[in-house]
Write an enzyme that holds these catalytic residues in place. Structure first.
Site, mmCIF file in Angstrom:
data_model
loop_
_atom_site.group_PDB
_atom_site.id
_atom_site.type_symbol
_atom_site.label_atom_id
_atom_site.label_comp_id
_atom_site.label_asym_id
_atom_site.label_seq_id
_atom_site.Cartn_x
_atom_site.Cartn_y
_atom_site.Cartn_z
ATOM 1 N N ARG A 51 0.854 -1.204 0.000
ATOM 2 C CA ARG A 51 0.000 0.000 0.000
ATOM 3 C C ARG A 51 0.882 1.242 0.000
ATOM 4 O O ARG A 51 0.574 2.244 -0.599
ATOM 5 C CB ARG A 51 -0.964 -0.005 1.199
ATOM 6 C CG ARG A 51 -1.733 1.291 1.344
ATOM 7 C CD ARG A 51 -2.995 1.189 2.207
ATOM 8 N NE ARG A 51 -2.850 0.372 3.379
ATOM 9 C CZ ARG A 51 -2.112 0.695 4.464
ATOM 10 N NH1 ARG A 51 -1.469 1.849 4.521
ATOM 11 N NH2 ARG A 51 -2.026 -0.127 5.489
ATOM 12 N N TYR A 104 -17.023 15.396 -16.325
ATOM 13 C CA TYR A 104 -17.523 14.051 -16.066
ATOM 14 C C TYR A 104 -18.503 14.113 -14.881
ATOM 15 O O TYR A 104 -18.185 14.697 -13.831
ATOM 16 C CB TYR A 104 -16.336 13.121 -15.761
ATOM 17 C CG TYR A 104 -16.776 11.790 -15.216
ATOM 18 C CD1 TYR A 104 -17.660 10.982 -15.927
ATOM 19 C CD2 TYR A 104 -16.333 11.344 -13.983
ATOM 20 C CE1 TYR A 104 -18.088 9.778 -15.416
ATOM 21 C CE2 TYR A 104 -16.752 10.132 -13.466
ATOM 22 C CZ TYR A 104 -17.633 9.355 -14.184
ATOM 23 O OH TYR A 104 -18.061 8.159 -13.671
ATOM 24 N N ASP A 177 -8.121 18.034 -15.719
ATOM 25 C CA ASP A 177 -8.407 16.637 -16.031
ATOM 26 C C ASP A 177 -8.050 16.434 -17.498
ATOM 27 O O ASP A 177 -8.719 16.956 -18.389
ATOM 28 C CB ASP A 177 -9.897 16.349 -15.760
ATOM 29 C CG ASP A 177 -10.244 14.875 -15.969
ATOM 30 O OD1 ASP A 177 -9.578 14.226 -16.800
ATOM 31 O OD2 ASP A 177 -11.189 14.390 -15.318
ATOM 32 N N LYS A 202 -9.124 5.158 -19.185
ATOM 33 C CA LYS A 202 -9.466 5.576 -20.550
ATOM 34 C C LYS A 202 -8.269 5.425 -21.501
ATOM 35 O O LYS A 202 -7.798 4.327 -21.688
ATOM 36 C CB LYS A 202 -10.028 6.998 -20.497
ATOM 37 C CG LYS A 202 -11.099 7.197 -19.409
ATOM 38 C CD LYS A 202 -12.333 6.369 -19.680
ATOM 39 C CE LYS A 202 -13.394 6.267 -18.602
ATOM 40 N NZ LYS A 202 -13.332 6.944 -17.358
HETATM 41 N N1 PLP Z 1 -12.471 12.099 -15.549
HETATM 42 C C1 PLP Z 1 -13.071 11.855 -16.721
HETATM 43 C C2 PLP Z 1 -12.957 12.859 -17.822
HETATM 44 C C3 PLP Z 1 -13.814 10.695 -16.903
HETATM 45 O O1 PLP Z 1 -14.428 10.470 -18.083
HETATM 46 C C4 PLP Z 1 -13.932 9.766 -15.830
HETATM 47 C C5 PLP Z 1 -14.716 8.527 -15.969
HETATM 48 O O2 PLP Z 1 -15.480 8.347 -16.884
HETATM 49 C C6 PLP Z 1 -13.302 10.058 -14.627
HETATM 50 C C7 PLP Z 1 -12.564 11.217 -14.511
HETATM 51 C C8 PLP Z 1 -13.395 9.129 -13.447
HETATM 52 O O3 PLP Z 1 -12.537 8.044 -13.624
HETATM 53 P P1 PLP Z 1 -12.831 6.540 -13.107
HETATM 54 O O4 PLP Z 1 -14.084 6.068 -13.775
HETATM 55 O O5 PLP Z 1 -11.594 5.807 -13.520
HETATM 56 O O6 PLP Z 1 -12.988 6.626 -11.636
#
Ligand code: PLP
Length: 386
Positions: A51, A104, A177, A202
């Site tokens: 961890r 998101y 992001d 992704k």
């Molecule tokens: N940021 C974006 C742009 C996303 O599309 C997503 C998920 O779809 C996330 C963050 C969150 O990531 P996770 O689903 O791996 O927790």
């Protein structure tokens, strides 16, 4: 690897040195929870318990920092776990967050519902509108500016350099992001961002076979990186060694994948834009996109994500999303295979009724790297059923 190695070389070699014991070109996957000590406290390489640290995760974190041009990378169990660790470390009750109005849905939900309950307030604004952001910042109280560009799902383009400058003047943390673009197409730290966030689920993971997240910190954020590193260790949302290995492996082909994603997406966007059943195409690679010039400046390609607004509204959007075959109906994005998603009912259902709601008429496509003619034929067939 030389210090001045270029992006594609870093993607393949950073943190990925061969195994000194056997010469194995690919470093082993350290599927271990703990490490033998040479006497109490006699750690080999600083590893004590996975961890706190695991060589496979360290390798990925080194690779991530090298790709984004940061001083440190941290790898988490999911994108939201990464976001949570960052926000939990950076915010205190009474603080305020400015967040994009087209992010998101899960990010908005995290800030609204989890951090909201802890006394953190937020304002949802269009981060492609600098004046709107300026107007939303509460000096001294706003601690984080959360930017997603291109945004999810409407592909808005925000000016990272201008927002980072604004953030610096206001003494807040500018977080970008970078999930949609990936570092192959956009490197927010080089534009002034303080922290980059990824859902590595992704494009970085790239094959829809893992859930992961990452943070990369810019120079100057050493202290924050240390504190978030402690949160990662103490709260425990680390990525597993096997997921870290899969992510490292996928990153080695990131550039070539992103190039093909971008080519295929442009062809699909152009085909969709020519159809009367499609009211609007949201793809920054199209000259008609309001953020096209900015995207051409701050990105080195336009990526594989696009959305459309169906002229026939919500009903047509449902029909289109359920009509494609090669584009499989599923949440998520960024894999080699093409996916179709109806944000209003799927990925963004949690923001329905909020100021970040996505219209029901929108369909989002994650354009994969299959043969473009097969993808176009699938889109044509779905359009014919409208
Ligand atoms: N940021 C974006 C742009 C996303 O599309 C997503 C998920 O779809 C996330 C963050 C969150 O990531 P996770 O689903 O791996 O927790």
């Amino acid at each position: 690897m030389h210090d001045d190695a270029r992006f594609d070389t870093r993607a393949i070699h950073a943190g990925q040195e061969f195994d000194p014991t056997t010469g194995a070109v690919i470093p082993p996957v350290y599927l271990t929870s703990t490490y033998v000590q040479d006497g109490i406290g006699g750690l080999r390489g600083g590893y004590e318990y996975s961890r706190g640290g695991n060589p496979t995760r360290t390798a990925l974190e080194t690779q991530l920092a090298a790709l984004e041009g940061g001083i440190r990378g941290l790898s988490f169990a999911s994108g939201l776990a990464a976001e949570d660790a960052l926000l939990r470390t950076a915010l205190r009750p009474g603080d305020h967050v400015v967040i994009g109005n087209d992010v998101y849905g899960g990010t908005h939900r995290l800030i609204r519902r989890i951090f909201g309950d802890w006394g953190v307030t937020h304002s949802t604004v269009d981060t492609s509108d600098l004046d709107a952001v300026r107007g939303a910042v509460e000096l001294g109280t706003t601690k984080v500016l959360w930017v997603e560009t291109p945004s999810n799902p409407l592909m808005k383009i925000s000016d990272v350099a201008a927002l980072a400058e604004l953030g610096q003047e206001a003494g807040l943390l500018t977080v970008v992001d970078n999930t949609f673009a990936s570092p192959a197409l956009q490197q927010p730290i080089s534009l002034g961002a303080d922290v980059v966030v990824h859902s590595t689920t992704k494009y970085l993971g790239g094959h829809s076979d893992l859930i992961g997240g990452a943070l990369v910190f810019a120079a100057g954020q050493e202290e924050l990186a240390e504190q978030v590193g402690f949160t990662q260790f103490a709260a425990g949302a680390v990525s597993s060694p096997f997921d870290a290995f899969l992510t490292s492996r996928a990153i080695k082909t990131l550039s070539v994948r992103m190039q093909r994603h971008s080519e295929n997406a442009l062809a699909i966007a152009e085909r969709l834009a020519a159809h009367p059943g499609v009211a609007r195409v949201f793809y920054p690679g199209l000259a008609s996109h309001p953020g096209h010039e900015l995207a051409a400046r701050q990105m080195s390609g336009f990526g594989g994500m696009l959305s459309i607004e169906l002229a026939g509204g919500g009903e047509a959007a449902h029909r289109f999303a359920e009509s494609t075959e090669l584009f499989q109906l599923a949440e998520s994005l960024g894999g080699v295979e093409s996916l179709v998603n109806h944000p209003w009912s799927m990925t963004h259902a949690s923001v329905r009724g909020t100021d970040a709601e996505v219209p029901e008429s929108i369909v989002r496509l994650s354009v994969g790297i299959e043969d473009v003619d097969d993808l176009l034929a699938d889109i044509d067939a779905a359009l014919a059923r409208l």
